[in-house]
Design a protein around this motif. Structure first.
Motif, PDB file in Angstrom:
ATOM      1  N   LEU A 134      -0.380   3.015   6.184  1.00  0.00           N
ATOM      2  CA  LEU A 134      -1.010   1.829   5.603  1.00  0.00           C
ATOM      3  C   LEU A 134      -2.520   1.794   5.810  1.00  0.00           C
ATOM      4  CD1 LEU A 134      -0.349  -0.818   4.119  1.00  0.00           C
ATOM      5  CD2 LEU A 134      -0.018  -1.893   6.349  1.00  0.00           C
ATOM      6  N   ASP A 135      -2.964   2.174   6.994  1.00  0.00           N
ATOM      7  CA  ASP A 135      -4.400   2.020   7.275  1.00  0.00           C
ATOM      8  C   ASP A 135      -5.245   3.158   6.703  1.00  0.00           C
ATOM      9  OD1 ASP A 135      -3.673   4.033   8.976  1.00  0.00           O
ATOM     10  OD2 ASP A 135      -4.119   2.947  10.836  1.00  0.00           O
ATOM     11  N   ALA A 136      -4.615   4.081   5.975  1.00  0.00           N
ATOM     12  CA  ALA A 136      -5.390   5.173   5.363  1.00  0.00           C
ATOM     13  C   ALA A 136      -6.185   4.696   4.153  1.00  0.00           C
ATOM     14  CB  ALA A 136      -4.452   6.307   4.939  1.00  0.00           C
ATOM     15  N   LEU A 137      -5.733   3.597   3.531  1.00  0.00           N
ATOM     16  CA  LEU A 137      -6.322   3.152   2.255  1.00  0.00           C
ATOM     17  C   LEU A 137      -7.564   2.292   2.466  1.00  0.00           C
ATOM     18  CD1 LEU A 137      -6.006   2.803  -0.897  1.00  0.00           C
ATOM     19  CD2 LEU A 137      -4.769   0.688  -0.357  1.00  0.00           C
ATOM     20  N   ARG A 138      -8.604   2.632   1.723  1.00  0.00           N
ATOM     21  CA  ARG A 138      -9.837   1.848   1.752  1.00  0.00           C
ATOM     22  C   ARG A 138     -10.359   1.736   0.325  1.00  0.00           C
ATOM     23  NH1 ARG A 138     -13.325   4.554   6.130  1.00  0.00           N
ATOM     24  NH2 ARG A 138     -11.342   4.382   7.253  1.00  0.00           N
ATOM     25  N   TYR A 139     -10.503   0.550  -0.173  1.00  0.00           N
ATOM     26  CA  TYR A 139     -11.099   0.385  -1.509  1.00  0.00           C
ATOM     27  C   TYR A 139     -12.605   0.563  -1.427  1.00  0.00           C
ATOM     28  CZ  TYR A 139      -6.942  -0.747  -4.065  1.00  0.00           C
ATOM     29  OH  TYR A 139      -5.729  -0.638  -4.686  1.00  0.00           O
ATOM     30  N   THR A 140     -13.163   1.276  -2.370  1.00  0.00           N
ATOM     31  CA  THR A 140     -14.611   1.471  -2.422  1.00  0.00           C
ATOM     32  C   THR A 140     -15.245   0.602  -3.498  1.00  0.00           C
ATOM     33  OG1 THR A 140     -14.213   3.366  -3.874  1.00  0.00           O
ATOM     34  CG2 THR A 140     -14.542   3.824  -1.527  1.00  0.00           C
ATOM     35  N   ARG A 141     -14.441   0.144  -4.453  1.00  0.00           N
ATOM     36  CA  ARG A 141     -14.950  -0.779  -5.468  1.00  0.00           C
ATOM     37  C   ARG A 141     -13.784  -1.465  -6.175  1.00  0.00           C
ATOM     38  NH1 ARG A 141     -15.332   4.419  -7.695  1.00  0.00           N
ATOM     39  NH2 ARG A 141     -14.227   4.616  -9.694  1.00  0.00           N
ATOM     40  N   GLY A 142     -14.071  -2.664  -6.679  1.00  0.00           N
ATOM     41  CA  GLY A 142     -13.145  -3.350  -7.583  1.00  0.00           C
ATOM     42  C   GLY A 142     -11.874  -3.897  -6.972  1.00  0.00           C
ATOM     43  N   GLU A 143     -11.819  -4.082  -5.653  1.00  0.00           N
ATOM     44  CA  GLU A 143     -10.567  -4.567  -5.059  1.00  0.00           C
ATOM     45  C   GLU A 143     -10.217  -5.964  -5.574  1.00  0.00           C
ATOM     46  OE1 GLU A 143     -10.328  -4.333  -0.789  1.00  0.00           O
ATOM     47  OE2 GLU A 143      -8.199  -4.852  -0.773  1.00  0.00           O
ATOM     48  N   ASN A 144     -11.234  -6.707  -6.024  1.00  0.00           N
ATOM     49  CA  ASN A 144     -10.992  -8.054  -6.575  1.00  0.00           C
ATOM     50  C   ASN A 144     -10.164  -8.009  -7.865  1.00  0.00           C
ATOM     51  OD1 ASN A 144     -13.361  -6.789  -7.682  1.00  0.00           O
ATOM     52  ND2 ASN A 144     -13.772  -8.692  -8.781  1.00  0.00           N
ATOM     53  N   LEU A 145     -10.046  -6.802  -8.470  1.00  0.00           N
ATOM     54  CA  LEU A 145      -9.244  -6.665  -9.691  1.00  0.00           C
ATOM     55  C   LEU A 145      -7.777  -6.349  -9.393  1.00  0.00           C
ATOM     56  CD1 LEU A 145     -11.712  -4.624 -11.947  1.00  0.00           C
ATOM     57  CD2 LEU A 145     -11.025  -7.018 -12.238  1.00  0.00           C
ATOM     58  N   LEU A 146      -7.447  -6.195  -8.109  1.00  0.00           N
ATOM     59  CA  LEU A 146      -6.088  -5.794  -7.748  1.00  0.00           C
ATOM     60  C   LEU A 146      -5.105  -6.929  -7.991  1.00  0.00           C
ATOM     61  CD1 LEU A 146      -4.466  -3.406  -6.494  1.00  0.00           C
ATOM     62  CD2 LEU A 146      -4.631  -4.632  -4.325  1.00  0.00           C
ATOM     63  N   GLU A 147      -4.047  -6.612  -8.702  1.00  0.00           N
ATOM     64  CA  GLU A 147      -2.971  -7.571  -8.964  1.00  0.00           C
ATOM     65  C   GLU A 147      -1.719  -7.036  -8.275  1.00  0.00           C
ATOM     66  OE1 GLU A 147      -2.130 -11.089 -10.361  1.00  0.00           O
ATOM     67  OE2 GLU A 147      -3.853 -10.228 -11.396  1.00  0.00           O
ATOM     68  N   ASP A 148      -1.061  -7.874  -7.481  1.00  0.00           N
ATOM     69  CA  ASP A 148       0.180  -7.475  -6.802  1.00  0.00           C
ATOM     70  C   ASP A 148       1.337  -8.250  -7.392  1.00  0.00           C
ATOM     71  OD1 ASP A 148      -0.616  -5.593  -4.763  1.00  0.00           O
ATOM     72  OD2 ASP A 148      -1.627  -7.263  -3.773  1.00  0.00           O
ATOM     73  N   PHE A 149       2.433  -7.562  -7.602  1.00  0.00           N
ATOM     74  CA  PHE A 149       3.644  -8.229  -8.107  1.00  0.00           C
ATOM     75  C   PHE A 149       4.822  -7.834  -7.230  1.00  0.00           C
ATOM     76  CE2 PHE A 149       7.569  -7.617 -10.572  1.00  0.00           C
ATOM     77  CZ  PHE A 149       7.843  -8.939 -10.871  1.00  0.00           C
ATOM     78  N   ASP A 150       5.529  -8.834  -6.719  1.00  0.00           N
ATOM     79  CA  ASP A 150       6.751  -8.586  -5.936  1.00  0.00           C
ATOM     80  C   ASP A 150       7.943  -8.896  -6.813  1.00  0.00           C
ATOM     81  OD1 ASP A 150       5.473  -8.018  -3.387  1.00  0.00           O
ATOM     82  OD2 ASP A 150       4.888 -10.135  -3.414  1.00  0.00           O
ATOM     83  N   LEU A 151       8.819  -7.923  -6.977  1.00  0.00           N
ATOM     84  CA  LEU A 151       9.990  -8.139  -7.827  1.00  0.00           C
ATOM     85  C   LEU A 151      10.944  -9.100  -7.122  1.00  0.00           C
ATOM     86  CD1 LEU A 151      11.356  -7.216 -10.521  1.00  0.00           C
ATOM     87  CD2 LEU A 151      12.609  -5.544  -9.150  1.00  0.00           C
ATOM     88  N   PRO A 152      11.227 -10.268  -7.733  1.00  0.00           N
ATOM     89  CA  PRO A 152      12.123 -11.226  -7.079  1.00  0.00           C
ATOM     90  C   PRO A 152      13.479 -10.585  -6.773  1.00  0.00           C
ATOM     91  CG  PRO A 152      11.053 -12.239  -8.992  1.00  0.00           C
ATOM     92  CD  PRO A 152      10.737 -10.762  -9.028  1.00  0.00           C
ATOM     93  N   GLY A 153      13.977 -10.822  -5.594  1.00  0.00           N
ATOM     94  CA  GLY A 153      15.289 -10.301  -5.210  1.00  0.00           C
ATOM     95  C   GLY A 153      15.262  -8.895  -4.654  1.00  0.00           C
ATOM     96  N   ALA A 154      14.142  -8.217  -4.755  1.00  0.00           N
ATOM     97  CA  ALA A 154      14.071  -6.846  -4.239  1.00  0.00           C
ATOM     98  C   ALA A 154      13.520  -6.880  -2.821  1.00  0.00           C
ATOM     99  CB  ALA A 154      13.184  -5.984  -5.123  1.00  0.00           C
ATOM    100  N   GLU A 155      14.080  -6.053  -1.976  1.00  0.00           N
ATOM    101  CA  GLU A 155      13.613  -6.049  -0.591  1.00  0.00           C
ATOM    102  C   GLU A 155      12.214  -5.450  -0.506  1.00  0.00           C
ATOM    103  OE1 GLU A 155      16.257  -4.009   2.009  1.00  0.00           O
ATOM    104  OE2 GLU A 155      15.100  -4.482   3.814  1.00  0.00           O
ATOM    105  N   PHE A 156      12.008  -4.360  -1.224  1.00  0.00           N
ATOM    106  CA  PHE A 156      10.722  -3.674  -1.121  1.00  0.00           C
ATOM    107  C   PHE A 156       9.977  -3.539  -2.438  1.00  0.00           C
ATOM    108  CE2 PHE A 156      12.830  -1.618   2.644  1.00  0.00           C
ATOM    109  CZ  PHE A 156      12.016  -2.235   3.592  1.00  0.00           C
ATOM    110  N   PHE A 157      10.677  -3.577  -3.565  1.00  0.00           N
ATOM    111  CA  PHE A 157      10.010  -3.149  -4.786  1.00  0.00           C
ATOM    112  C   PHE A 157       8.940  -4.134  -5.254  1.00  0.00           C
ATOM    113  CE2 PHE A 157       9.066  -2.318  -9.132  1.00  0.00           C
ATOM    114  CZ  PHE A 157       9.053  -0.940  -9.189  1.00  0.00           C
ATOM    115  N   GLY A 158       7.796  -3.586  -5.529  1.00  0.00           N
ATOM    116  CA  GLY A 158       6.710  -4.350  -6.108  1.00  0.00           C
ATOM    117  C   GLY A 158       5.760  -3.394  -6.785  1.00  0.00           C
ATOM    118  N   THR A 159       4.771  -3.946  -7.469  1.00  0.00           N
ATOM    119  CA  THR A 159       3.780  -3.100  -8.123  1.00  0.00           C
ATOM    120  C   THR A 159       2.391  -3.622  -7.793  1.00  0.00           C
ATOM    121  OG1 THR A 159       3.837  -4.470 -10.119  1.00  0.00           O
ATOM    122  CG2 THR A 159       5.301  -2.560 -10.083  1.00  0.00           C
TER     123      THR A 159
END
Ligand SMILES: [Zn+2]
Ligand SMILES: [Zn+2]
Ligand SMILES: [Zn+2]
Length: 299
Positions: free
Chosen positions: A209-234
């Motif tokens: 997890l801590d390997a990732l570092r945004y260098t630009r545009g992180e404000n454009l990130l959209e996260d979606f959690d699939l309802p009912g899924a334990e882990f799946f999201g986009t």
């Protein structure tokens, strides 16, 4: 890893082919025979879908119908003439309608039903990812086949520093670096991945997890959690819809769609997983081990 439980939402209409994004908001149907099916390795497809290649079916617009969620469709102008469509809620790739030509292009992974056509060729193999190989016998073209009268459009080679693993979205407004070695890489054929990526399968590279570092545009990130899924999201770029690294706090990892990478991750896939859910039109030709459901995790 939970089971693959994605199912197409119940419909009240009938059609030969039904398609949907992974969140189910955007849905469509299609009836006529398809005229073409192709794998595209161009860098825009790889970035937009987050995969090693995208697979499309094309056909006449006459029997194509949006069934739900058109207000959720985001579009990104990928070139002077080209546009890419995606669900703005979950980032799944959705059909592009070409009104001038009365044609529709559909991301094949998002479709359910007997397509009645199989992949016919590989396009833009001149733009393939460095770590990608073609193992099937289909014809290969450096860009478009001769006679299509189409101009090659393939741009996103992004400058990378040799000492840093980096990536970016399709529109280039988002950029990130990975400050660690990858943990593993795998292909996933589950219905969720197919519908989210609109491709034959997802290919993901997993980092701590801590390997990732945004260098630009992180404000454009959209996260979606699939309802009912334990882990799946986009996770995806709100502007262009390209698949972006997905942080999984619960598992302490970040799952990076291979197409988002600008550097060769220098790792080989360990497994094809969820092949029990594989798209019927896609055949696995490589020697990578196959697992009907989740692949066992290396320790
Ligand atoms: Zn959606
Ligand atoms: Zn392409
Ligand atoms: Zn973008």
């Amino acid at each position: 890893m939970e089971a693959d439980t994605w199912v197409l939402p119940t419909e009240t209409f009938s059609a030969r082919i039904l398609g949907a994004c992974v969140c189910g908001a955007v849905r469509w149907s299609y009836d006529a025979p398809f005229s073409a099916m192709l794998h595209c390795h161009c860098s825009v497809c790889r970035k937009h879908h987050g995969t090693l290649f995208a697979t499309f079916v094309a056909g006449p617009l006459s029997t194509f119908h949006w069934r739900a969620g058109t207000e959720k469709i985001g579009t990104w102008q990928s070139s002077a003439r080209g546009k890419r469509s995606f669900c703005s809620r979950c980032g799944s790739k959705v059909p592009s309608v070409i009104h001038d030509a009365q044609q529709v292009f559909m991301p094949a992974g998002a479709l359910e039903g007997e397509l009645g056509i199989c992949p016919q060729m590989h396009l833009f193999v001149g733009s393939m990812a460095a770590n990608s190989r073609i193992h099937d016998p289909l014809p290969q073209y450096q860009a478009y086949p001769p006679g299509w009268g189409a101009q090659g459009l393939d741009t996103p080679v992004r400058a990378t520093r040799p000492d840093v693993f980096s990536g970016s979205c399709a529109c280039a407004q988002m950029g990130f670096e990975l400050h660690d070695r990858p943990v593993r890489m795998h292909h996933c054929h589950c219905g969720r991945c197919r519908h989210a990526r609109g491709a034959a399968h997802a290919t993901n590279v997993v980092y701590k997890l801590d390997a990732l570092r945004y260098t630009r545009g992180e404000n454009l990130l959209e996260d979606f959690d699939l309802p009912g899924a334990e882990f799946f999201g986009t996770s995806f770029c709100r502007h262009c819809g390209a698949a972006m690294p997905r942080r999984s706090e619960g598992r302490g990892v970040v799952v990076v769609p291979v197409g988002a990478l600008d550097s060769d991750p220098q790792i080989h896939p360990l497994a094809h997983q969820f092949v029990a859910s594989k798209a019927p039109w896609f055949e696995i030709h490589d020697g990578v081990p196959q697992f009907p459901e989740a692949a066992p995790r290396p320790v």
